[in-house]
Design an enzyme around this catalytic site. Structure first.
Site, PDB file in Angstrom:
ATOM      1  CG  HIS A 248      47.711  34.930  13.992  1.00  0.00           C
ATOM      2  ND1 HIS A 248      47.366  36.258  13.869  1.00  0.00           N
ATOM      3  CD2 HIS A 248      48.393  34.828  15.149  1.00  0.00           C
ATOM      4  CE1 HIS A 248      47.823  36.930  14.893  1.00  0.00           C
ATOM      5  NE2 HIS A 248      48.447  36.095  15.701  1.00  0.00           N
ATOM      6  CE  LYS A 250      44.333  35.418  17.660  1.00  0.00           C
ATOM      7  NZ  LYS A 250      45.385  36.019  16.818  1.00  0.00           N
ATOM      8  CG  ASP A 255      22.895  27.701  17.982  1.00  0.00           C
ATOM      9  OD1 ASP A 255      23.519  26.629  17.878  1.00  0.00           O
ATOM     10  OD2 ASP A 255      22.244  28.022  19.002  1.00  0.00           O
ATOM     11  CG  HIS A 428      47.398  41.111  21.002  1.00  0.00           C
ATOM     12  ND1 HIS A 428      46.382  40.247  20.609  1.00  0.00           N
ATOM     13  CD2 HIS A 428      48.546  40.564  20.518  1.00  0.00           C
ATOM     14  CE1 HIS A 428      46.898  39.236  19.927  1.00  0.00           C
ATOM     15  NE2 HIS A 428      48.205  39.393  19.853  1.00  0.00           N
ATOM     16  CE  LYS A 430      46.167  40.800  16.431  1.00  0.00           C
ATOM     17  NZ  LYS A 430      47.396  41.110  17.057  1.00  0.00           N
ATOM     18  CG  ASP A 435      37.495  59.315   6.280  1.00  0.00           C
ATOM     19  OD1 ASP A 435      38.316  59.853   7.047  1.00  0.00           O
ATOM     20  OD2 ASP A 435      37.686  59.180   5.067  1.00  0.00           O
TER      21      ASP A 435
END
Length: 509
Positions: A248, A250, A255, A428, A430, A435
């Site tokens: 899952h 991404k 470089d 979508h 996350k 603080d």
């Protein structure tokens, strides 16, 4: 009829059909043996009680044990065989052996940095969290890194394309979903151009995530264009628990100087080129400097686990670290299934953030289907006086999952947690922000599958430049969202019944 034929002839349908056929065959054999052979019957019952004792004593959260206990009681003996086949949350032995070998070879490049000692003098909470990520995920902490936050997919795509065009040596990309269209096509064109120029391009996508979006042998198309391509976790039409462990993540690394991670896949809904569930709100972070090294190591270890043609780590990990003038500490990290990962790292990173919060905790999540431990931590934080706010979607991508999310509203609201639904559509992202000092942006959803089964990644940040931007984006998003009060949290009886049943069995799906 055309859509029906395409669905029936799709790889997904054929795969599921084969798995169901295997299950029917297994049931038929079981019924014949159980009914006509007394010794087999006695052994089957002994096996059943053995599985029951094993489940009761297994080191798992109650949310995992409950649905399997129900199945074992409702389906005597047969339930034990189903439990044995499908209950494991670990990878296959073969994959574990490959992963262990790949990770072992990477250890020499992932030594803790001197920044950990400086961090202990600056902030004890930050030091403790950074120490946890090194001890469990093997991810060192880095300074000299710049972070840039992208509050929407369209901005991420622009930045990603710009950086890809600058590639001179190599490109690493790893994504869960890839689909031809306005998001992927320009990326694909650049990758082809760079490969033709002699840039080493490595691309990895999850087979299950792309089962409905890419042709069966799409990796061969990429390979024919000079792009090194591997399919992660190849889907096989066999009855097995291994389908749980999806990639899952991404990740993009260019470089060794710049990297990206966040919630965005490479498909058109993520940049609002098509409308699926209203306006799609997603986020990403760009990292420049030393901390990119962690993203690079995550990619390389997974590539060498999945590929028959491993990459020589030294070629990339021995490169001098790129340094940027940025504030704070940045730790990209990975999490995943046992035994490759010995801890539920994503879950514990979230718990550490919740327990650390003293002033406020802001969360954006597409799914709020957390286990009792996270739910209790959120409630406790609010009871202590922490300003806990959570934004979830108003237009869901999965209606049953949405019911499960909403079923948690009531207890959270009663303890002072503020909940908003993103009125324009589906969120979508996350993100955790705490603080003005701590933040996490990544791929890790607040559900059992993401926290236990999937290979995930994120970036933990302390006192970095982009935390203020993440906070401002949260407040702006909340202003566009509808605040949920106790009256709005009331569900109809049938909705609550469905939600509660789904919550009980959620660890199984």
């Amino acid at each position: 009829m055309g859509k029906l034929f395409r669905f029936i002839s799709s790889r997904f349908f054929i795969g599921v059909f084969c798995i169901l056929l295997e299950l029917v065959e297994l049931l038929a054999v079981f019924v014949l043996l159980y009914k006509f052979f007394l010794p087999i019957t006695i052994m089957a019952w002994i096996f059943h009680f053995g599985m029951l004792l094993y489940l009761i004593n297994r080191d798992e959260i109650p949310e995992f044990k409950m649905p399997w206990l129900i199945i074992l009681f409702l389906l005597p003996v047969l339930g034990a065989f189903i439990f044995m086949l499908l209950s494991s949350n670990s990878t296959s032995r073969k994959e574990y052996a490959r992963s262990e070998k790949a990770a072992k070879a990477m250890e020499q490049y992932q030594q803790q940095t001197a920044q950990i000692d400086d961090l202990r003098n600056q902030n004890t909470d930050a030091w403790l969290q950074a120490n946890y990520l090194y001890d469990t995920a093997g991810m060192p902490c880095y300074g000299n890194s710049k972070t840039t936050y992208y509050p929407i997919g369209e901005e991420f795509q622009t930045a990603l394309l710009d950086e890809l065009r600058k590639a001179e040596q190599f490109i690493f990309m790893e994504y869960f979903i890839v689909q031809e269209g306005q998001m992927w096509n320009p990326i694909h064109e650049i990758l082809k151009e760079k490969a033709a120029q002699g840039v080493s391009v490595y691309f990895m996508y999850d087979d299950f995530g792309c089962i409905a979006t890419l042709p069966w042998h799409y990796h061969k198309v990429l390979c024919s264009e000079g792009i090194h391509c591997v399919i992660a976790n190849k889907f096989a039409p066999v009855l097995s628990h291994i389908h749980n462990n999806r990639d899952h993540r991404k990740i993009t690394v260019i470089d060794g100087r710049v990297g990206f991670t966040g919630g965005l896949n490479l498909a058109d809904e993520y940049i609002n080129a098509i409308v699926k569930h209203g306006h799609w709100k997603d986020t990403a972070v760009k990292i420049e400097g030393e901390a990119v090294r962690n993203l690079m190591s995550l990619f390389l270890v997974n590539w060498n686990t999945q590929s028959k043609k491993p990459i020589d780590y030294a070629k990339y990990m021995d490169m001098p670290l790129s340094s940027e003038n940025g504030r704070g500490i940045v730790i990209p990290f990975g999490s995943g299934p046992a035994p490759i990962y010995t801890d539920t790292i994503g879950k514990n990173v979230y718990l550490n953030m919740i327990n650390t919060a003293k002033d406020y905790l802001y969360i954006t999540t597409p799914y709020l289907i957390c286990d009792r431990e996270i739910l209790s931590a959120l409630r406790l934080a609010a009871k202590k006086g922490v300003d806990v706010r959570i934004i979830t979607p108003h237009i869901p991508d999965k209606k049953t999952v949405f019911l499960m999310t909403r079923s948690n509203y009531k207890v959270l609201l009663e303890d002072g947690v503020k909940i908003y639904e993103y009125t324009p559509g589906f969120i979508h992202a996350k993100n955790y922000i705490c603080d003005d000092k701590f933040a996490v942006c990544g791929t890790i959803n607040m559900d059992y599958r993401s926290l236990v089964h999937h290979f995930e990644c994120g970036v933990w940040m302390y006192d970095t430049d982009c935390i203020a931007d993440m906070k401002a984006d949260f407040l702006s998003t909340a202003a566009q969202s509808g605040m949920i009060d106790k009256n709005k949290a009331i569900m109809r009886s049938w909705q609550r019944l469905i939600a509660e049943i789904m919550k009980v069995f959620s660890p199984l799906f």
